[in-house]
Design an enzyme around this catalytic site. Sequence first.
Site, PDB file in Angstrom:
ATOM      1  N   LYS A  88      40.600  49.121  53.303  1.00  0.00           N
ATOM      2  CA  LYS A  88      40.325  50.531  53.559  1.00  0.00           C
ATOM      3  C   LYS A  88      41.563  51.283  54.047  1.00  0.00           C
ATOM      4  O   LYS A  88      41.832  52.403  53.611  1.00  0.00           O
ATOM      5  CB  LYS A  88      39.188  50.670  54.575  1.00  0.00           C
ATOM      6  CG  LYS A  88      37.844  50.147  54.075  1.00  0.00           C
ATOM      7  CD  LYS A  88      36.753  50.340  55.103  1.00  0.00           C
ATOM      8  CE  LYS A  88      35.434  49.703  54.670  1.00  0.00           C
ATOM      9  NZ  LYS A  88      34.922  50.161  53.377  1.00  0.00           N
ATOM     10  N   CYS A  97      28.732  40.236  49.829  1.00  0.00           N
ATOM     11  CA  CYS A  97      27.867  41.280  49.274  1.00  0.00           C
ATOM     12  C   CYS A  97      27.708  41.173  47.766  1.00  0.00           C
ATOM     13  O   CYS A  97      26.673  41.556  47.217  1.00  0.00           O
ATOM     14  CB  CYS A  97      28.408  42.655  49.650  1.00  0.00           C
ATOM     15  SG  CYS A  97      30.143  42.885  49.249  1.00  0.00           S
ATOM     16  N   GLU A 140      36.685  50.511  46.163  1.00  0.00           N
ATOM     17  CA  GLU A 140      37.789  49.934  46.918  1.00  0.00           C
ATOM     18  C   GLU A 140      38.800  49.406  45.898  1.00  0.00           C
ATOM     19  O   GLU A 140      38.437  49.014  44.793  1.00  0.00           O
ATOM     20  CB  GLU A 140      37.308  48.758  47.779  1.00  0.00           C
ATOM     21  CG  GLU A 140      36.089  49.035  48.644  1.00  0.00           C
ATOM     22  CD  GLU A 140      36.436  49.589  50.006  1.00  0.00           C
ATOM     23  OE1 GLU A 140      37.573  50.071  50.177  1.00  0.00           O
ATOM     24  OE2 GLU A 140      35.567  49.536  50.880  1.00  0.00           O
ATOM     25  N   GLU A 171      30.394  50.806  50.167  1.00  0.00           N
ATOM     26  CA  GLU A 171      30.334  49.487  49.527  1.00  0.00           C
ATOM     27  C   GLU A 171      29.195  48.759  50.213  1.00  0.00           C
ATOM     28  O   GLU A 171      29.327  48.293  51.342  1.00  0.00           O
ATOM     29  CB  GLU A 171      31.676  48.770  49.682  1.00  0.00           C
ATOM     30  CG  GLU A 171      31.870  47.618  48.716  1.00  0.00           C
ATOM     31  CD  GLU A 171      31.224  46.331  49.202  1.00  0.00           C
ATOM     32  OE1 GLU A 171      30.088  46.047  48.746  1.00  0.00           O
ATOM     33  OE2 GLU A 171      31.823  45.643  50.022  1.00  0.00           O
TER      34      GLU A 171
END
Length: 487
Positions: free
Chosen positions: A161, A283, A461, A249
């Site tokens: 990030k 994830c 991202e 996200e």
Amino acid sequence: MKAQPKASHFIGGAFVEDKTGKPSPVIYPATGEEIARLYSATPDVIEAAYAAALKAQGEWAALKPVERGRILRRTADILREKNKKLSKLETLDTGKALQETLVADAASAADALEFFGGIISGFNGEFVELGGSFAYTRREALGICVGIGAWNYPIQIAAWKSAPALAMGNAFIFKPSENTPLSALALAEAYKEAGLPDGLFNVVQGFGDVGAALVNHRLTAKVSLTGSVPTGKRIMAQAGEHLKHVTMELGGKSPIIVFDDADIESAIGGAMLGNFYSTGQVCSNGTRVFVHKNLRERFVERLVERTRKIRIGDPLDEATQMGPLVNRAQRDKVLSYIEKGKAEGATLACGGGVPKLQGFDKGYFIEPTIFTDVTDDMTIAREEIFGPVMSVLEFSDEDEVIARANDTEFGLAAGVFTADIARGHRVIGQIKAGTCWINAYNLTPVEVPFGGYKQSGIGRENGIAALAHYSQIKTVYVEMGKVDSPY
């Protein structure tokens, strides 16, 4: 075993402590022992972070992109030099096996810093010829950006990030998960050592109330979250009230499709990576494994055989392949899903329990678990579990499996294993997911975008796409003749 940082927060280039904030113990998941104690950011701490960021951002944005990139690349070098130390810290913080953190955490953070540090000088606007007159666009920084991290990849997420945000000329305030707050402070120290001006990367600790304060702060221009769908919805609603930029996200229930011509060992390896890496706390995991009926029996037999050989134990032992879940609540949640799977009629083919490990009886370990005879309507096939629980489903033809794979509210990732590369492209072209693999799974090079469709997220991202999400476009029209006006 202790891992107490110098202070809870890092603001304006220095560690900052305010013990009037809510205490937040840091627990080593392998033993259940407290290894550090931090304090949640108070309003004064939060305001100090914004003051530092505001003071530093304008001058930083005015630097040549290549100069900003040079500092990011130096930070990448520092992370690589300290990889062993940072990996151990990440293992203590998350419980993930050192075997993993040595290659997937600080190393990936360094890759992101190196990539964005190198590419930023070539990220420019457009020039449009307009018959003598012309127009051009400029990519400009947003201002102060906020990142809110998850507990599965703390330092990686902080870098994924902050690297594009800083490269673009923004200042950054990062709130790690309260479960894994330590490595973001180490990243802040690396930035400082590399020469990043004070105030450009700030770390504030805290729970959901701190995150909400950051999202709603008048100086926040953008929010980037890695987290659950419910959290994402709340934060997006809050950001929407002020029309702030967002990147989300979020979660997934991703499919892996294994055709009967697939290399069975590669397909099994991909399925295991997509379910058991980081103890299933990824994830993008492909927790719905669709296997062609002609291959199913051999696939399951070999899958179970390989899964039973996974070495569970001391995360700091480099021979260990799987560590504990992040905390007791997460383990209890995963165990409850296993019980639901059994109650709804799925067959427990492997695992499903808590292993007995000498010296780690208070840790949050769980066995890698495989369910077969799973149907699309079962809870374990519909909801994100976020633990090492694989569901194996059978299919018979291509159109059928595509429809079933897409029958989910999520759309983060997908994988296809087949020897027919044309079929691989054809199937992936019809899957509604943002990050896909053919004959591989869960590889995330920083050079390409990462993100999802549907409720799995908004924005991306990594890759050049990430720079677009940390910038705004200014259009400039230049008239080379006289103004033609009817007045």
